[in-house]
Write an enzyme that holds these catalytic residues in place. Structure first.
Site, mmCIF file in Angstrom:
data_model
loop_
_atom_site.group_PDB
_atom_site.id
_atom_site.type_symbol
_atom_site.label_atom_id
_atom_site.label_comp_id
_atom_site.label_asym_id
_atom_site.label_seq_id
_atom_site.Cartn_x
_atom_site.Cartn_y
_atom_site.Cartn_z
ATOM 1 N N LYS A 45 36.231 -20.346 13.903
ATOM 2 C CA LYS A 45 34.936 -19.809 14.235
ATOM 3 C C LYS A 45 33.801 -20.766 13.905
ATOM 4 O O LYS A 45 32.688 -20.620 14.415
ATOM 5 C CB LYS A 45 34.713 -18.513 13.439
ATOM 6 C CG LYS A 45 35.708 -17.427 13.697
ATOM 7 C CD LYS A 45 35.450 -16.244 12.740
ATOM 8 C CE LYS A 45 36.666 -15.389 12.595
ATOM 9 N NZ LYS A 45 36.479 -14.384 11.528
ATOM 10 N N GLY A 46 34.054 -21.722 13.023
ATOM 11 C CA GLY A 46 32.971 -22.516 12.432
ATOM 12 C C GLY A 46 32.047 -23.205 13.414
ATOM 13 O O GLY A 46 30.884 -23.424 13.125
ATOM 14 N N GLU A 101 34.077 -30.026 15.762
ATOM 15 C CA GLU A 101 34.337 -29.418 14.449
ATOM 16 C C GLU A 101 33.026 -29.152 13.711
ATOM 17 O O GLU A 101 32.066 -29.898 13.871
ATOM 18 C CB GLU A 101 35.188 -30.373 13.607
ATOM 19 C CG GLU A 101 36.683 -30.134 13.710
ATOM 20 C CD GLU A 101 37.160 -28.969 12.841
ATOM 21 O OE1 GLU A 101 36.326 -28.134 12.414
ATOM 22 O OE2 GLU A 101 38.369 -28.907 12.590
ATOM 23 N N ASP A 105 36.408 -31.976 5.744
ATOM 24 C CA ASP A 105 36.508 -32.106 4.288
ATOM 25 C C ASP A 105 37.717 -32.998 3.989
ATOM 26 O O ASP A 105 37.597 -34.216 4.010
ATOM 27 C CB ASP A 105 36.620 -30.702 3.692
ATOM 28 C CG ASP A 105 36.653 -30.687 2.169
ATOM 29 O OD1 ASP A 105 36.521 -31.760 1.559
ATOM 30 O OD2 ASP A 105 36.810 -29.606 1.589
ATOM 31 N N LYS A 133 32.125 -34.649 4.858
ATOM 32 C CA LYS A 133 31.965 -34.878 3.411
ATOM 33 C C LYS A 133 32.376 -36.297 3.086
ATOM 34 O O LYS A 133 33.358 -36.803 3.614
ATOM 35 C CB LYS A 133 32.802 -33.866 2.619
ATOM 36 C CG LYS A 133 32.223 -32.465 2.702
ATOM 37 C CD LYS A 133 32.894 -31.504 1.742
ATOM 38 C CE LYS A 133 32.434 -30.093 2.046
ATOM 39 N NZ LYS A 133 33.172 -29.073 1.278
ATOM 40 N N PHE A 154 30.246 -27.472 -1.624
ATOM 41 C CA PHE A 154 30.566 -26.406 -0.684
ATOM 42 C C PHE A 154 29.287 -25.892 -0.045
ATOM 43 O O PHE A 154 28.337 -25.527 -0.743
ATOM 44 C CB PHE A 154 31.314 -25.272 -1.392
ATOM 45 C CG PHE A 154 31.902 -24.299 -0.414
ATOM 46 C CD1 PHE A 154 33.088 -24.600 0.248
ATOM 47 C CD2 PHE A 154 31.257 -23.111 -0.132
ATOM 48 C CE1 PHE A 154 33.627 -23.728 1.177
ATOM 49 C CE2 PHE A 154 31.789 -22.225 0.806
ATOM 50 C CZ PHE A 154 32.972 -22.534 1.457
ATOM 51 N N VAL A 155 29.247 -25.877 1.275
ATOM 52 C CA VAL A 155 28.041 -25.467 1.990
ATOM 53 C C VAL A 155 28.329 -24.303 2.939
ATOM 54 O O VAL A 155 29.470 -24.111 3.372
ATOM 55 C CB VAL A 155 27.428 -26.647 2.788
ATOM 56 C CG1 VAL A 155 26.913 -27.719 1.850
ATOM 57 C CG2 VAL A 155 28.436 -27.237 3.772
ATOM 58 N N ARG A 167 27.677 -17.165 8.030
ATOM 59 C CA ARG A 167 27.800 -17.986 9.239
ATOM 60 C C ARG A 167 26.525 -17.993 10.082
ATOM 61 O O ARG A 167 26.252 -18.951 10.808
ATOM 62 C CB ARG A 167 28.931 -17.460 10.145
ATOM 63 C CG ARG A 167 30.323 -17.657 9.590
ATOM 64 C CD ARG A 167 31.345 -17.387 10.692
ATOM 65 N NE ARG A 167 32.690 -17.169 10.188
ATOM 66 C CZ ARG A 167 33.555 -18.135 9.901
ATOM 67 N NH1 ARG A 167 33.216 -19.395 10.067
ATOM 68 N NH2 ARG A 167 34.766 -17.845 9.458
HETATM 69 P P1 IMP Z 1 39.645 -29.740 5.882
HETATM 70 O O1 IMP Z 1 40.957 -29.369 6.521
HETATM 71 O O2 IMP Z 1 39.777 -29.866 4.385
HETATM 72 O O3 IMP Z 1 39.011 -30.969 6.515
HETATM 73 O O4 IMP Z 1 38.658 -28.518 6.056
HETATM 74 C C1 IMP Z 1 38.155 -28.180 7.291
HETATM 75 C C2 IMP Z 1 37.806 -26.707 7.371
HETATM 76 O O5 IMP Z 1 37.609 -26.108 6.082
HETATM 77 C C3 IMP Z 1 36.509 -26.564 8.115
HETATM 78 O O6 IMP Z 1 36.716 -26.429 9.504
HETATM 79 C C4 IMP Z 1 35.895 -25.339 7.464
HETATM 80 O O7 IMP Z 1 36.361 -24.171 8.105
HETATM 81 C C5 IMP Z 1 36.418 -25.368 6.048
HETATM 82 N N1 IMP Z 1 35.464 -26.008 5.122
HETATM 83 C C6 IMP Z 1 35.564 -27.216 4.525
HETATM 84 N N2 IMP Z 1 34.510 -27.475 3.735
HETATM 85 C C7 IMP Z 1 33.695 -26.388 3.849
HETATM 86 C C8 IMP Z 1 32.402 -26.059 3.274
HETATM 87 O O8 IMP Z 1 31.766 -26.794 2.498
HETATM 88 N N3 IMP Z 1 31.907 -24.845 3.637
HETATM 89 C C9 IMP Z 1 32.532 -23.981 4.484
HETATM 90 N N4 IMP Z 1 33.716 -24.267 5.051
HETATM 91 C C10 IMP Z 1 34.299 -25.462 4.734
HETATM 92 MG MG MG Z 2 36.215 -21.265 6.705
#
Ligand code: IMP
Ligand code: MG
Length: 181
Positions: A45-46, A101, A105, A133, A154-155, A167
Site C-alpha cells: 500500500k505504501g 517504492e 530500508d 535510508k 522510522f518515518v 498513511r
Molecule cells: P526493506 O525490505 O527493509 O527495504 O523495507 C521496505 C518496506 O518496509 C517498505 O516498503 C515499507 O513498507 C517498510 N518500511 C521500511 N522503513 C519504513 C519506515 O521508516 N516507515 C514505514 N515503513 C517502512
Molecule cells: Mg509497512
C-alpha cells in the site's frame, strides 16, 4: 489537521517539499522515457499517494498497474519475506517497467520484487523510490531514481504506516517516543 498530528515528533519532509521532489521525479522519468510508453508499477500500500502525484507529473504516454505485497516482520522492521497479495493485471513481457517504492530500508523487499519481475522478461526494469535510508541496505541495489535520502529512522506519512496508521498524512515525519514499540 489529520487527527494524528499530535503523534508526530518532527516533520522531515513537508507536503510542499514532497510535491517538489515528486514533480522532479516525474520530469526525469518523462525525459528518460521520451518516445516510449513505460509501465509504471506501484507497490501497495505504501506507494499509493506517490503513484497518484507521480502520475500527474509524467508528461509522456504511460500505463499504470499495481502489486500489493505484505512483508512479514514486526510493524517497524521488514524481514524480507514477502507475500504477494495482489499480482499485476498486465503482462510485463517486453515492456519498460518502472517499479515505484515508497521507501528502501534493508532493500530485501525490493530485491525479492525485482527477482520476481525479472523472470517475466520485461524489456527493461528500473526502480524509483521516494525515500532511501542511508547505510541500511543489506543487499546491493541498483536504484535509478531516489527522491530523498534519510538517516536510519522510522518515518510515517505520505503512504508510510506504523501498524497501518498515519498513511494519509500529507507530510513525512517521525513519531514521538513511546508510540513505536
Ligand atoms: P526493506 O525490505 O527493509 O527495504 O523495507 C521496505 C518496506 O518496509 C517498505 O516498503 C515499507 O513498507 C517498510 N518500511 C521500511 N522503513 C519504513 C519506515 O521508516 N516507515 C514505514 N515503513 C517502512
Ligand atoms: Mg509497512
Amino acid at each position: 489537521m489529520t487527527g494524528h498530528d499530535g503523534d508526530i515528533e518532527k516533520i522531515l519532509l513537508s507536503a510542499e517539499k514532497i510535491q517538489d521532489i515528486v514533480r522532479d521525479l516525474g520530469e526525469q522519468v518523462s525525459k528518460d522515457y521520451e518516445g516510449q510508453t513505460p509501465l509504471i508499477v506501484g507497490v501497495l500500500k505504501g506507494a499509493f499517494l506517490l503513484m497518484s502525484d507521480l502520475a500527474k507529473a509524467i508528461s509522456i504516454p504511460a500505463e499504470f498497474d499495481f502489486m500489493a505485497v505484505s512483508s512479514y516482520g514486526s510493524a517497524s522492521k521488514s524481514s524480507g519475506v514477502v507475500r504477494i497479495l495482489k499480482d499485476l493485471d498486465l503482462d510485463i513481457r517486453d515492456r519498460d517497467v518502472i517499479l515505484i517504492e515508497d521507501i528502501i530500508d534493508s532493500g530485501l523487499t525490493l530485491k525479492y520484487l525485482l527477482r520476481n519481475l525479472a523472470t517475466r522478461a520485461p524489456a527493461s526494469l528500473e526502480v524509483l523510490t521516494l525515500l532511501q535510508k542511508r547505510d541500511t541496505q543489506r543487499v546491493p541495489l541498483d536504484v535509478k531514481y531516489t527522491g530523498y535520502e534519510i538517516s536510519d529512522t522510522f518515518v510515517v506519512g505520505y503512504g508510510l504506516d506504523y501498524d497501518q496508521r498515519y498513511r494519509h498524512l500529507p507530510y513525512i515525519g517521525t513519531l514521538k517516543p513511546g508510540i513505536v514499540t
